[in-house]
Design a protein around this motif. Structure first.
Motif, PDB file in Angstrom:
ATOM      1  N   TYR A   1      10.289   2.638   6.772  1.00 36.89           N
ATOM      2  CA  TYR A   1      10.588   4.072   6.767  1.00 36.89           C
ATOM      3  C   TYR A   1      10.892   4.546   5.351  1.00 36.89           C
ATOM      4  N   GLN A   2      10.217   5.601   4.918  1.00 33.36           N
ATOM      5  CA  GLN A   2      10.338   6.101   3.557  1.00 33.36           C
ATOM      6  C   GLN A   2      11.416   7.174   3.389  1.00 33.36           C
ATOM      7  N   GLY A   3      11.913   7.719   4.482  1.00 33.64           N
ATOM      8  CA  GLY A   3      12.925   8.769   4.398  1.00 33.64           C
ATOM      9  C   GLY A   3      14.331   8.199   4.344  1.00 33.64           C
ATOM     10  N   LYS A   4      15.306   9.104   4.289  1.00 30.67           N
ATOM     11  CA  LYS A   4      16.713   8.717   4.358  1.00 30.67           C
ATOM     12  C   LYS A   4      17.084   8.552   5.822  1.00 30.67           C
ATOM     13  N   ALA A   5      18.126   7.785   6.080  1.00 28.67           N
ATOM     14  CA  ALA A   5      18.567   7.566   7.457  1.00 28.67           C
ATOM     15  C   ALA A   5      18.921   8.872   8.153  1.00 28.67           C
ATOM     16  N   SER A   6      19.328   9.874   7.408  1.00 21.47           N
ATOM     17  CA  SER A   6      19.715  11.160   7.992  1.00 21.47           C
ATOM     18  C   SER A   6      18.538  12.117   8.171  1.00 21.47           C
ATOM     19  N   ASP A   7      17.354  11.769   7.661  1.00 19.17           N
ATOM     20  CA  ASP A   7      16.186  12.646   7.761  1.00 19.17           C
ATOM     21  C   ASP A   7      15.612  12.653   9.176  1.00 19.17           C
ATOM     22  N   ALA A   8      15.183  13.829   9.615  1.00 20.87           N
ATOM     23  CA  ALA A   8      14.551  13.949  10.935  1.00 20.87           C
ATOM     24  C   ALA A   8      13.164  13.313  10.933  1.00 20.87           C
ATOM     25  N   ALA A   9      12.522  13.245   9.769  1.00 19.39           N
ATOM     26  CA  ALA A   9      11.191  12.653   9.648  1.00 19.39           C
ATOM     27  C   ALA A   9      11.018  12.120   8.237  1.00 19.39           C
ATOM     28  N   GLY A  10      10.106  11.189   8.107  1.00 18.56           N
ATOM     29  CA  GLY A  10       9.826  10.610   6.800  1.00 18.56           C
ATOM     30  C   GLY A  10       8.497   9.896   6.807  1.00 18.56           C
ATOM     31  N   GLY A  11       8.062   9.490   5.646  1.00 22.48           N
ATOM     32  CA  GLY A  11       6.793   8.794   5.519  1.00 22.48           C
ATOM     33  C   GLY A  11       6.865   7.359   5.987  1.00 22.48           C
ATOM     34  N   CYS A  12       5.707   6.814   6.297  1.00 21.97           N
ATOM     35  CA  CYS A  12       5.583   5.407   6.677  1.00 21.97           C
ATOM     36  C   CYS A  12       4.244   4.919   6.141  1.00 21.97           C
ATOM     37  N   PRO A  13       4.217   3.796   5.437  1.00 23.69           N
ATOM     38  CA  PRO A  13       2.963   3.305   4.866  1.00 23.69           C
ATOM     39  C   PRO A  13       1.909   2.953   5.915  1.00 23.69           C
ATOM     40  N   LEU A  14       2.305   2.740   7.153  1.00 20.64           N
ATOM     41  CA  LEU A  14       1.331   2.444   8.197  1.00 20.64           C
ATOM     42  C   LEU A  14       0.525   3.679   8.585  1.00 20.64           C
TER      43      LEU A  14
ATOM     44  N   ALA B   1       0.840  -1.205   0.000  1.00 19.22           N
ATOM     45  CA  ALA B   1       0.000   0.000   0.000  1.00 19.22           C
ATOM     46  C   ALA B   1       0.872   1.249   0.000  1.00 19.22           C
ATOM     47  N   GLY B   2       1.950   1.205   0.747  1.00 19.42           N
ATOM     48  CA  GLY B   2       2.851   2.353   0.822  1.00 19.42           C
ATOM     49  C   GLY B   2       3.519   2.646  -0.503  1.00 19.42           C
ATOM     50  N   LEU B   3       3.907   1.610  -1.211  1.00 20.04           N
ATOM     51  CA  LEU B   3       4.535   1.815  -2.512  1.00 20.04           C
ATOM     52  C   LEU B   3       3.561   2.442  -3.497  1.00 20.04           C
ATOM     53  N   ALA B   4       2.321   2.017  -3.435  1.00 15.37           N
ATOM     54  CA  ALA B   4       1.305   2.597  -4.323  1.00 15.37           C
ATOM     55  C   ALA B   4       1.091   4.071  -4.006  1.00 15.37           C
ATOM     56  N   LEU B   5       1.030   4.396  -2.741  1.00 15.78           N
ATOM     57  CA  LEU B   5       0.850   5.796  -2.347  1.00 15.78           C
ATOM     58  C   LEU B   5       2.082   6.629  -2.652  1.00 15.78           C
ATOM     59  N   ALA B   6       3.248   6.056  -2.427  1.00 19.42           N
ATOM     60  CA  ALA B   6       4.489   6.793  -2.672  1.00 19.42           C
ATOM     61  C   ALA B   6       4.627   7.145  -4.147  1.00 19.42           C
ATOM     62  N   SER B   7       4.221   6.239  -4.996  1.00 18.50           N
ATOM     63  CA  SER B   7       4.321   6.518  -6.428  1.00 18.50           C
ATOM     64  C   SER B   7       3.390   7.652  -6.844  1.00 18.50           C
ATOM     65  N   ALA B   8       2.350   7.856  -6.082  1.00 15.31           N
ATOM     66  CA  ALA B   8       1.421   8.947  -6.369  1.00 15.31           C
ATOM     67  C   ALA B   8       1.848  10.246  -5.700  1.00 15.31           C
ATOM     68  N   GLY B   9       2.929  10.198  -4.936  1.00 13.78           N
ATOM     69  CA  GLY B   9       3.442  11.394  -4.282  1.00 13.78           C
ATOM     70  C   GLY B   9       2.796  11.695  -2.943  1.00 13.78           C
ATOM     71  N   ALA B  10       1.959  10.816  -2.465  1.00 11.38           N
ATOM     72  CA  ALA B  10       1.259  11.081  -1.213  1.00 11.38           C
ATOM     73  C   ALA B  10       2.159  10.981   0.007  1.00 11.38           C
ATOM     74  N   MET B  11       3.294  10.307  -0.113  1.00 11.96           N
ATOM     75  CA  MET B  11       4.153  10.106   1.038  1.00 11.96           C
ATOM     76  C   MET B  11       5.266  11.139   1.133  1.00 11.96           C
ATOM     77  N   ALA B  12       5.387  11.989   0.155  1.00 11.71           N
ATOM     78  CA  ALA B  12       6.499  12.930   0.095  1.00 11.71           C
ATOM     79  C   ALA B  12       6.525  13.864   1.290  1.00 11.71           C
ATOM     80  N   SER B  13       5.392  14.329   1.713  1.00 11.53           N
ATOM     81  CA  SER B  13       5.333  15.219   2.859  1.00 11.53           C
ATOM     82  C   SER B  13       3.955  15.142   3.475  1.00 11.53           C
ATOM     83  N   GLY B  14       3.833  15.726   4.610  1.00 12.65           N
ATOM     84  CA  GLY B  14       2.561  15.729   5.306  1.00 12.65           C
ATOM     85  C   GLY B  14       2.793  16.119   6.741  1.00 12.65           C
ATOM     86  N   PRO B  15       1.723  16.202   7.504  1.00 17.07           N
ATOM     87  CA  PRO B  15       1.868  16.573   8.910  1.00 17.07           C
ATOM     88  C   PRO B  15       2.568  15.472   9.699  1.00 17.07           C
TER      89      PRO B  15
END
Length: 102
Positions: free
Chosen positions: A70-83, A15-29
């Motif tokens: 975890y959808q971000g880089k290891a150095s990112d303070a925050a990132g997306g998660c399909p959950l 589910a996360g991969l499908a959302l990520a491809s649509a750009g939904a995981m790039a940012s958010g609250p």
């Protein structure tokens, strides 16, 4: 319990991969610990504050940046998660669905 966790991880990853491809995981609250889904999975924005008696499988060093979901880089303070679609988790956070990154 292990089979249930693997099922959730696989389902969430797809589910996360499908959302990520649509750009939904790039940012958010940022995900709040008070969020219903966060509470259900024992999410803590700071892994050092995990209740080790309630979550005995937690081990030092486990955090969102070292999780396979975890959808971000290891150095990112925050990132997306399909959950938690559409929300970002803290890189230093943790939840009971943590799965070791390959």
């Amino acid at each position: 319990m292990s089979n249930r966790r693997e099922f959730i991880v696989q389902l969430s990853t797809g589910a996360g991969l499908a959302l990520a491809s649509a750009g939904a995981m790039a940012s958010g609250p940022m995900l709040a610990e008070s969020d219903a889904q966060a509470g259900a999975l024992g999410y803590k924005a700071d892994a050092s504050k995990v209740d080790k008696t309630k979550f005995p499988k937690y081990a030092a060093g486990q955090n969102c940046t070292s999780c396979a979901l975890y959808q971000g880089k290891a150095s990112d303070a925050a990132g997306g998660c399909p959950l938690f679609a559409g929300k970002q988790v803290a890189g230093k956070g943790w939840c009971s669905a943590w799965a070791k990154k390959a």
